[in-house]
Design a protein around this motif. Structure first.
Motif, short mmCIF file in Angstrom:
data_model
loop_
_atom_site.label_atom_id
_atom_site.label_comp_id
_atom_site.label_asym_id
_atom_site.label_seq_id
_atom_site.Cartn_x
_atom_site.Cartn_y
_atom_site.Cartn_z
N PRO A 25 -0.71 -6.80 7.50
CA PRO A 25 -0.56 -8.26 7.62
C PRO A 25 -0.06 -8.64 9.01
CG PRO A 25 1.22 -7.33 6.30
CD PRO A 25 0.25 -6.22 6.54
N ALA A 26 -0.70 -9.63 9.60
CA ALA A 26 -0.33 -10.07 10.94
C ALA A 26 0.95 -10.88 10.91
CB ALA A 26 -1.45 -10.89 11.55
N GLY A 27 1.72 -10.78 11.98
CA GLY A 27 2.87 -11.64 12.14
C GLY A 27 2.41 -13.06 12.41
N THR A 28 1.87 -13.28 13.62
CA THR A 28 1.23 -14.54 13.99
C THR A 28 -0.14 -14.21 14.56
OG1 THR A 28 3.37 -15.55 14.55
CG2 THR A 28 1.37 -16.63 15.39
N ASP A 77 6.59 -13.23 1.73
CA ASP A 77 5.71 -13.54 0.61
C ASP A 77 4.37 -12.83 0.75
OD1 ASP A 77 7.36 -15.25 -0.91
OD2 ASP A 77 6.94 -16.92 0.44
N ARG A 78 3.80 -12.83 1.94
CA ARG A 78 2.49 -12.20 2.12
C ARG A 78 2.55 -10.70 1.89
NH1 ARG A 78 0.68 -12.66 7.25
NH2 ARG A 78 2.58 -13.55 8.13
N VAL A 79 3.63 -10.07 2.36
CA VAL A 79 3.80 -8.63 2.15
C VAL A 79 4.02 -8.33 0.66
CG1 VAL A 79 5.35 -6.67 2.56
CG2 VAL A 79 4.62 -8.12 4.47
N ALA A 80 4.83 -9.14 0.00
CA ALA A 80 5.09 -8.94 -1.43
C ALA A 80 3.80 -9.02 -2.23
CB ALA A 80 6.10 -9.96 -1.93
N MET A 81 2.96 -10.01 -1.92
CA MET A 81 1.69 -10.16 -2.65
C MET A 81 0.76 -8.99 -2.37
SD MET A 81 0.94 -14.28 -2.65
CE MET A 81 1.24 -14.59 -0.90
N LEU A 82 0.72 -8.52 -1.13
CA LEU A 82 -0.13 -7.37 -0.79
C LEU A 82 0.32 -6.13 -1.56
CD1 LEU A 82 -0.87 -7.39 3.05
CD2 LEU A 82 -2.53 -7.22 1.20
N LEU A 116 1.86 -6.02 -4.43
CA LEU A 116 1.47 -6.19 -5.82
C LEU A 116 -0.03 -5.91 -6.00
CD1 LEU A 116 3.42 -9.46 -6.69
CD2 LEU A 116 3.86 -7.19 -7.66
N ALA A 117 -0.83 -6.40 -5.07
CA ALA A 117 -2.29 -6.28 -5.18
C ALA A 117 -2.77 -4.84 -5.02
CB ALA A 117 -2.97 -7.17 -4.14
N THR A 118 -2.09 -4.06 -4.20
CA THR A 118 -2.56 -2.70 -3.88
C THR A 118 -1.86 -1.62 -4.70
OG1 THR A 118 -0.95 -2.55 -2.06
CG2 THR A 118 -3.15 -3.36 -1.52
N ALA A 119 -0.94 -2.01 -5.57
CA ALA A 119 -0.11 -1.03 -6.27
C ALA A 119 -0.92 -0.05 -7.13
CB ALA A 119 0.92 -1.75 -7.14
N GLY A 120 -2.09 -0.46 -7.61
CA GLY A 120 -2.85 0.41 -8.50
C GLY A 120 -3.76 1.40 -7.81
N GLN A 121 -3.80 1.39 -6.48
CA GLN A 121 -4.69 2.29 -5.75
C GLN A 121 -3.84 3.15 -4.80
OE1 GLN A 121 -6.59 4.47 -4.64
NE2 GLN A 121 -8.56 3.38 -4.62
N PRO A 122 -3.64 4.43 -5.13
CA PRO A 122 -2.76 5.27 -4.30
C PRO A 122 -3.25 5.48 -2.88
CG PRO A 122 -3.91 6.59 -5.97
CD PRO A 122 -4.15 5.15 -6.31
N ALA A 123 -4.53 5.22 -2.62
CA ALA A 123 -5.05 5.38 -1.25
C ALA A 123 -4.78 4.15 -0.39
CB ALA A 123 -6.56 5.65 -1.29
N ARG A 154 -2.16 1.38 1.31
CA ARG A 154 -0.77 1.27 1.78
C ARG A 154 -0.62 -0.03 2.56
NH1 ARG A 154 2.08 5.60 5.97
NH2 ARG A 154 3.44 4.10 6.99
N VAL A 155 0.53 -0.65 2.45
CA VAL A 155 0.84 -1.85 3.23
C VAL A 155 1.75 -1.43 4.39
CG1 VAL A 155 1.86 -4.15 3.22
CG2 VAL A 155 0.65 -3.31 1.18
N ASP A 156 1.31 -1.73 5.61
CA ASP A 156 2.06 -1.37 6.82
C ASP A 156 2.48 -2.67 7.50
OD1 ASP A 156 2.30 -0.84 9.82
OD2 ASP A 156 2.16 1.21 9.06
N THR A 157 3.77 -2.83 7.75
CA THR A 157 4.30 -4.11 8.25
C THR A 157 4.62 -4.09 9.74
OG1 THR A 157 6.59 -3.50 7.69
CG2 THR A 157 5.29 -4.63 5.99
N ARG A 158 4.06 -3.16 10.48
CA ARG A 158 4.44 -3.03 11.89
C ARG A 158 4.16 -4.29 12.71
NH1 ARG A 158 2.54 1.97 14.00
NH2 ARG A 158 2.43 2.63 11.82
N GLU A 159 3.09 -5.01 12.42
CA GLU A 159 2.79 -6.20 13.22
C GLU A 159 3.81 -7.31 12.95
OE1 GLU A 159 -1.28 -7.42 12.95
OE2 GLU A 159 -1.98 -5.67 14.08
N ILE A 160 4.23 -7.42 11.71
CA ILE A 160 5.28 -8.39 11.37
C ILE A 160 6.61 -7.96 11.99
CG2 ILE A 160 6.72 -9.22 9.46
CD1 ILE A 160 4.13 -9.35 7.80
#
Length: 206
Positions: free
Chosen positions: A37-40, A54-59, A61-68, A70-76
């Motif tokens: 997810p992008a910061g700006t 909020d955007r990270v939390a939703m991501l 939740l959305a990706t939790a069922g697929q082990p492959a 991952r959510v990476d927050t480096r840009e934020i």
């Protein structure tokens, strides 16, 4: 590792995002897909986004069922305007033995020549072109002129067709603002999160 990188504002995430990532994972034989997810985003500096939290939390939740996935927050975490070239260079330095694949939908790919340092991005990561089934093929001529013949050959070898869906974050935001249902447009945990947080509702948070 064959690592797919999928950036965007994800404001909010929906099934179209997930289908794109899964189609690329399968067709390009990716070990993992990282949602970033992008910061700006550079093209949305004057617009309002839901908060990074909020955007990270939703991501997640959305990706939790697929082990492959991952959510990476480096840009934020980096703060400021998010430029893909900075992210790809950082990943290349951190993971010199991995092969990086940048996942781009057809609309995004059309604008790719206008990005910061597109040739540098294409030198560090394979560009994956994704289009919906039945959609008009993308004209890659401007992209080819921008990234050079070697990177362009890689792009042509990594074209992915995903199922035809007509979801967009803009549509979900509009439906929520109008008090309409978004059922079956985003995973149920994300839908519940949106309901409880009141995001995008008329007069509420973005």
């Amino acid at each position: 590792m064959r690592l797919g990188i999928y950036g965007g504002s994800f404001d909010p995430v929906h099934f179209g995002h997930l289908l794109l990532a899964e189609s690329c994972r399968e067709e390009c034989r990716l070990d993992e897909v990282w949602f970033m997810p992008a910061g700006t985003p550079p093209h949305k500096q004057s617009g309002r986004l839901a908060s990074p939290k909020d955007r990270v939390a939703m991501l997640r939740l959305a990706t939790a069922g697929q082990p492959a996935f991952r959510v990476d927050t480096r840009e934020i975490d980096r703060g400021g305007v998010s430029f893909t070239v900075d992210t790809i260079e950082q990943l290349r330095n951190e993971r010199p033995d991995d092969q990086l694949f940048l996942l781009l939908g057809a609309d995004t790919l059309a604008d790719f020549p206008n990005w910061r340092a597109p040739a540098r991005i294409a030198a560090l990561a394979v560009i994956v072109s994704v289009r919906r089934a039945g959609a008009t093929p993308v004209d890659h001529s401007r992209v080819a002129a921008t990234i050079g013949p070697s990177a362009y050959e890689q792009l042509l070898a990594h074209q992915v067709e995903m199922p035809q869906v007509d979801f967009s974050s803009r549509d979900l935001r509009a439906r929520l603002a109008a008090g309409k249902s978004i059922r079956y447009r985003t995973p149920r945990p994300v839908e519940r999160y949106l309901e409880e947080a009141g995001l995008y509702r008329s007069g509420g948070s973005p």
